[in-house]
Design a protein around this motif. Structure first.
Motif, PDB file in Angstrom:
ATOM      1  N   VAL A  56      58.000  40.588  46.646  1.00 29.92           N
ATOM      2  CA  VAL A  56      57.522  40.584  45.143  1.00 29.92           C
ATOM      3  C   VAL A  56      57.773  39.280  44.423  1.00 29.92           C
ATOM      4  CG1 VAL A  56      57.519  41.918  43.039  1.00 29.92           C
ATOM      5  CG2 VAL A  56      57.820  43.299  45.338  1.00 29.92           C
ATOM      6  N   GLY A  57      56.919  38.761  43.854  1.00 27.75           N
ATOM      7  CA  GLY A  57      56.947  37.636  43.136  1.00 27.75           C
ATOM      8  C   GLY A  57      57.697  37.722  41.555  1.00 27.75           C
ATOM      9  N   HIS A  58      58.040  36.352  41.230  1.00 23.42           N
ATOM     10  CA  HIS A  58      58.963  36.609  39.755  1.00 23.42           C
ATOM     11  C   HIS A  58      58.047  36.381  38.743  1.00 23.42           C
ATOM     12  CE1 HIS A  58      62.610  36.758  42.192  1.00 23.42           C
ATOM     13  NE2 HIS A  58      62.527  35.385  42.764  1.00 23.42           N
ATOM     14  N   LEU A  59      56.729  36.713  38.933  1.00 24.76           N
ATOM     15  CA  LEU A  59      55.897  36.369  37.901  1.00 24.76           C
ATOM     16  C   LEU A  59      55.801  37.360  36.826  1.00 24.76           C
ATOM     17  CD1 LEU A  59      52.762  38.016  38.798  1.00 24.76           C
ATOM     18  CD2 LEU A  59      53.769  37.185  40.658  1.00 24.76           C
ATOM     19  N   LEU A  60      55.572  36.932  35.474  1.00 24.55           N
ATOM     20  CA  LEU A  60      55.478  37.757  34.530  1.00 24.55           C
ATOM     21  C   LEU A  60      54.120  38.461  34.255  1.00 24.55           C
ATOM     22  CD1 LEU A  60      57.302  35.649  31.592  1.00 24.55           C
ATOM     23  CD2 LEU A  60      58.195  37.863  32.759  1.00 24.55           C
ATOM     24  N   ASN A  61      53.949  39.761  34.099  1.00 25.09           N
ATOM     25  CA  ASN A  61      52.442  40.212  34.007  1.00 25.09           C
ATOM     26  C   ASN A  61      52.588  41.381  33.177  1.00 25.09           C
ATOM     27  OD1 ASN A  61      50.088  41.412  34.228  1.00 25.09           O
ATOM     28  ND2 ASN A  61      49.765  41.282  36.209  1.00 25.09           N
TER      29      ASN A  61
ATOM     30  N   ASP B 114      47.664  36.438  48.260  1.00 24.74           N
ATOM     31  CA  ASP B 114      47.306  36.147  46.861  1.00 24.74           C
ATOM     32  C   ASP B 114      45.909  35.712  47.260  1.00 24.74           C
ATOM     33  OD1 ASP B 114      49.890  36.498  45.660  1.00 24.74           O
ATOM     34  OD2 ASP B 114      50.465  34.707  46.849  1.00 24.74           O
ATOM     35  N   LEU B 115      45.028  36.126  46.173  1.00 28.20           N
ATOM     36  CA  LEU B 115      43.583  35.874  46.096  1.00 28.20           C
ATOM     37  C   LEU B 115      43.599  34.215  45.687  1.00 28.20           C
ATOM     38  CD1 LEU B 115      41.779  39.017  44.897  1.00 28.20           C
ATOM     39  CD2 LEU B 115      42.519  38.329  47.235  1.00 28.20           C
ATOM     40  N   ASP B 116      42.630  33.438  46.255  1.00 24.02           N
ATOM     41  CA  ASP B 116      42.688  32.213  45.661  1.00 24.02           C
ATOM     42  C   ASP B 116      41.522  32.069  44.503  1.00 24.02           C
ATOM     43  OD1 ASP B 116      42.946  29.030  45.665  1.00 24.02           O
ATOM     44  OD2 ASP B 116      41.582  29.026  47.129  1.00 24.02           O
ATOM     45  N   VAL B 117      42.145  32.620  43.232  1.00 22.17           N
ATOM     46  CA  VAL B 117      41.129  32.680  42.380  1.00 22.17           C
ATOM     47  C   VAL B 117      41.258  31.517  41.101  1.00 22.17           C
ATOM     48  CG1 VAL B 117      40.857  35.070  42.120  1.00 22.17           C
ATOM     49  CG2 VAL B 117      42.641  34.102  41.081  1.00 22.17           C
ATOM     50  N   ASN B 118      42.389  30.692  41.369  1.00 24.98           N
ATOM     51  CA  ASN B 118      42.573  29.449  40.647  1.00 24.98           C
ATOM     52  C   ASN B 118      42.797  28.272  41.511  1.00 24.98           C
ATOM     53  OD1 ASN B 118      43.288  27.406  38.841  1.00 24.98           O
ATOM     54  ND2 ASN B 118      45.084  28.482  38.133  1.00 24.98           N
ATOM     55  N   PRO B 119      41.544  27.469  41.801  1.00 24.98           N
ATOM     56  CA  PRO B 119      41.944  26.339  42.842  1.00 24.98           C
ATOM     57  C   PRO B 119      43.023  25.600  42.158  1.00 24.98           C
ATOM     58  CG  PRO B 119      39.610  26.926  42.349  1.00 24.98           C
ATOM     59  CD  PRO B 119      40.356  27.642  41.351  1.00 24.98           C
TER      60      PRO B 119
ATOM     61  N   SER C 281      49.719  37.030  32.698  1.00 18.45           N
ATOM     62  CA  SER C 281      49.328  38.406  31.887  1.00 18.45           C
ATOM     63  C   SER C 281      47.911  38.309  31.615  1.00 18.45           C
ATOM     64  CB  SER C 281      49.983  38.508  30.740  1.00 18.45           C
ATOM     65  OG  SER C 281      51.473  38.703  30.886  1.00 18.45           O
ATOM     66  N   ARG C 282      47.253  36.956  31.211  1.00 21.92           N
ATOM     67  CA  ARG C 282      45.896  36.787  30.739  1.00 21.92           C
ATOM     68  C   ARG C 282      45.057  36.440  31.939  1.00 21.92           C
ATOM     69  NH1 ARG C 282      46.405  33.531  24.854  1.00 21.92           N
ATOM     70  NH2 ARG C 282      47.592  35.030  23.843  1.00 21.92           N
ATOM     71  N   THR C 283      45.451  36.043  33.018  1.00 19.44           N
ATOM     72  CA  THR C 283      44.629  35.661  34.151  1.00 19.44           C
ATOM     73  C   THR C 283      44.632  36.753  35.413  1.00 19.44           C
ATOM     74  OG1 THR C 283      46.377  34.539  35.188  1.00 19.44           O
ATOM     75  CG2 THR C 283      45.009  33.174  33.466  1.00 19.44           C
ATOM     76  N   TRP C 284      45.627  37.493  35.556  1.00 19.24           N
ATOM     77  CA  TRP C 284      45.552  38.312  36.411  1.00 19.24           C
ATOM     78  C   TRP C 284      44.428  39.419  36.408  1.00 19.24           C
ATOM     79  CZ3 TRP C 284      46.679  43.856  37.089  1.00 19.24           C
ATOM     80  CH2 TRP C 284      46.756  43.906  38.238  1.00 19.24           C
ATOM     81  N   HIS C 285      44.000  39.863  37.559  1.00 20.20           N
ATOM     82  CA  HIS C 285      42.880  40.908  37.475  1.00 20.20           C
ATOM     83  C   HIS C 285      43.452  41.790  38.650  1.00 20.20           C
ATOM     84  CE1 HIS C 285      38.866  42.772  38.176  1.00 20.20           C
ATOM     85  NE2 HIS C 285      38.730  42.357  36.923  1.00 20.20           N
ATOM     86  N   ARG C 286      42.751  43.147  38.411  1.00 25.11           N
ATOM     87  CA  ARG C 286      43.192  44.209  39.087  1.00 25.11           C
ATOM     88  C   ARG C 286      42.884  44.300  40.464  1.00 25.11           C
ATOM     89  NH1 ARG C 286      39.296  45.964  35.753  1.00 25.11           N
ATOM     90  NH2 ARG C 286      37.418  46.846  36.851  1.00 25.11           N
ATOM     91  N   ASN C 287      41.661  43.547  40.916  1.00 25.82           N
ATOM     92  CA  ASN C 287      41.480  43.232  42.192  1.00 25.82           C
ATOM     93  C   ASN C 287      42.476  42.474  43.280  1.00 25.82           C
ATOM     94  OD1 ASN C 287      40.701  40.598  41.472  1.00 25.82           O
ATOM     95  ND2 ASN C 287      39.038  40.535  42.535  1.00 25.82           N
ATOM     96  N   GLU C 288      43.577  41.793  42.567  1.00 25.14           N
ATOM     97  CA  GLU C 288      44.435  41.011  43.159  1.00 25.14           C
ATOM     98  C   GLU C 288      45.421  42.087  43.910  1.00 25.14           C
ATOM     99  OE1 GLU C 288      46.207  37.664  41.388  1.00 25.14           O
ATOM    100  OE2 GLU C 288      44.886  37.942  39.519  1.00 25.14           O
TER     101      GLU C 288
ATOM    102  N   LEU D  17      49.790  36.170  42.758  1.00 23.80           N
ATOM    103  CA  LEU D  17      50.017  35.068  41.988  1.00 23.80           C
ATOM    104  C   LEU D  17      48.994  34.137  42.200  1.00 23.80           C
ATOM    105  CD1 LEU D  17      52.728  33.520  40.647  1.00 23.80           C
ATOM    106  CD2 LEU D  17      53.038  32.703  43.222  1.00 23.80           C
ATOM    107  N   GLY D  18      47.724  34.412  42.597  1.00 23.77           N
ATOM    108  CA  GLY D  18      46.725  33.355  42.757  1.00 23.77           C
ATOM    109  C   GLY D  18      46.214  33.009  41.414  1.00 23.77           C
ATOM    110  N   SER D  19      46.274  33.482  40.125  1.00 24.46           N
ATOM    111  CA  SER D  19      45.898  32.972  39.263  1.00 24.46           C
ATOM    112  C   SER D  19      46.732  31.976  38.346  1.00 24.46           C
ATOM    113  CB  SER D  19      45.224  34.167  38.186  1.00 24.46           C
ATOM    114  OG  SER D  19      46.471  34.850  37.726  1.00 24.46           O
ATOM    115  N   ALA D  20      47.958  32.162  38.815  1.00 23.11           N
ATOM    116  CA  ALA D  20      48.978  31.435  38.075  1.00 23.11           C
ATOM    117  C   ALA D  20      48.617  29.725  37.762  1.00 23.11           C
ATOM    118  CB  ALA D  20      50.179  31.320  38.682  1.00 23.11           C
ATOM    119  N   THR D  21      49.382  29.303  37.049  1.00 20.49           N
ATOM    120  CA  THR D  21      49.194  27.884  36.301  1.00 20.49           C
ATOM    121  C   THR D  21      50.713  27.059  36.547  1.00 20.49           C
ATOM    122  OG1 THR D  21      49.730  28.305  34.340  1.00 20.49           O
ATOM    123  CG2 THR D  21      47.391  28.256  34.742  1.00 20.49           C
TER     124      THR D  21
END
Length: 403
Positions: free
Chosen positions: A289-294, A199-204, A264-271, A249-253
């Motif tokens: 595969v994660g259980h995240l909604l996108n 996962d990309l660390d896009v949301n510290p 859905s609003r935070t994920w970017h294709r570069n992930e 899952l890197g952008s998750a809250t």
């Protein structure tokens, strides 16, 4: 990824989304539920049953053989630092259970669960492998840093986190770090590590990734370079790995172990880039595969239960042909909405191969028999074909130890 590739990938993702019909720590066990679908009487994995006709003109179903196939696709968690011959998990292993997952602490009781010392866990793993008629998968979350089931509290060396390794971004340092991880794994007989996190660390502030220092970097190239080194060190020692958490899952809250998480609003294709590049380079053993909604990828189903994500995107567009692993099938993110039985059905329909039940938040000694009953019923009623089960059996075989 250059702009032309970005544009093509964007178009493909949009087509996938519009055309679709439908962790304080890695795999911590969560609650489970059930649906109202009828269930046959519980039977152990290898129990003989009378052949059942699925439909007029079809061959009778060999349920005993089918149960053994399904059992080989399950990985379960259990309580116990040592096991007797009559313990439920030992019985399941003797009857062909595919694998187990080890934890250091029990989520409900905070008591030691499977690991208290190197000698103890070595003996535990040996007893499980000796009980298995096949090549048992012994799995764990050993990412490094805070997510390390083998740690100083139970007699193993401390390990640095992925975030620390990515910040240094030195091939030599990464190899040395990975060798330390792998020495602990091989010393006790672990054969599958649910790592690396790509996962990309896009949301510290992400409570599941960023705050736990589980990601190498927000830069896909740094993630790929360090993950490649780590995977190659594992492979050299005969330990399989699993990239997580697809499709990012890197952008998750939130943490999917304990809540429904929508990116859905935070994920970017570069992930997707770490997966795309590692698949292309041949440095992948399996993908979790994660259980995240996108909703960018599927407007209705979480990624782990979505044919649009698993079959169309991961297998179709990214070209992954190997095994796909579930995150914990008892996680709140899916159990709260679908229940365990329906989640299993959707996971198989989506294209998952190895189903992991952490057995943590809700401890269920009947989880193997209940899941076998459910999946046999799916085949009996025609919702899942036996050929679909056979596909997963063949793919999961690549994750099994050689001996």
């Amino acid at each position: 990824m250059n702009q032309v590739k970005d544009a093509r990938l964007t178009r493909r993702l949009l087509l996938t989304a519009t055309g679709s019909a439908a962790v304080a720590a890695g795999l911590a066990g969560c609650g489970s539920g059930t649906t109202a679908r009828p269930r046959p009487s519980p039977q152990p994995p290898g129990s003989p049953q009378s052949p059942t006709s699925r439909a007029a003109g079809t061959a009778p179903l060999d349920e005993a053989a089918l149960r053994r196939k399904i059992a080989s696709l399950l990985v379960v968690g259990f309580r116990g630092e040592q096991l007797g011959a009559d313990d439920w998990v030992m019985k399941a292993v003797r009857d062909g259970l595919g694998g187990v997952i080890l934890f250091d602490r029990d989520l409900k009781t905070d008591a030691p669960r499977n690991i208290t010392s190197p000698a103890q866990v070595t003996a535990l793993v040996k007893s499980l492998r000796q009980a298995s008629p096949g090549r048992l998968i012994v799995s764990i979350d050993q990412e490094g840093g805070r997510v390390a089931r083998l740690n100083p509290s139970n007699g193993f060396p401390a390990t640095r986190s992925e975030a620390e390794i990515g910040a240094e971004n030195s091939p030599a340092a990464t190899r040395t770090w990975a060798q330390g991880l792998v020495r602990s794994l091989t010393s006790v007989g672990i054969t599958l590590n649910y790592a690396p996190v790509v996962d990309l660390d896009v949301n510290p502030n992400n409570p599941a990734i960023g705050k736990l220092a589980r990601s190498f970097s927000a830069n896909p190239d740094i993630v790929v370079a360090n993950a490649t080194e780590e995977i190659q060190v594992h492979r050299a020692a005969g330990v399989k790995t699993s990239l997580k958490h697809f499709p990012g899952l890197g952008s998750a809250t939130g943490n999917t172990d304990f809540a429904v998480v929508d990116v859905s609003r935070t994920w970017h294709r570069n992930e997707l880039e770490p997966y795309q590049k590692l698949i292309a380079s041949g440095n992948v053993d399996s993908i979790l595969v994660g259980h995240l909604l996108n909703s960018q990828l599927d407007p209705k189903l979480p990624a782990s239960l979505s044919p649009a994500v698993v079959t169309d995107l991961l297998r179709g567009q990214l070209g992954w042909k190997g095994p796909v692993v579930s995150d914990d099938m008892q996680a709140v993110a899916i159990s709260s909405k679908f229940g365990r039985d329906e989640a299993v059905a959707l996971a198989l329909e989506a294209g998952l191969d190895l189903l992991v039940f952490g057995n943590q938040q809700t401890y269920d000694p009947n989880i193997v028999n209940q899941t076998l009953d459910d999946v046999v019923n799916l085949v009996r009623t025609g919702r899942i074909t036996e050929a679909r089960i056979d596909e997963s059996v063949a793919r999961v075989d690549a994750l099994r130890p050689k001996s």
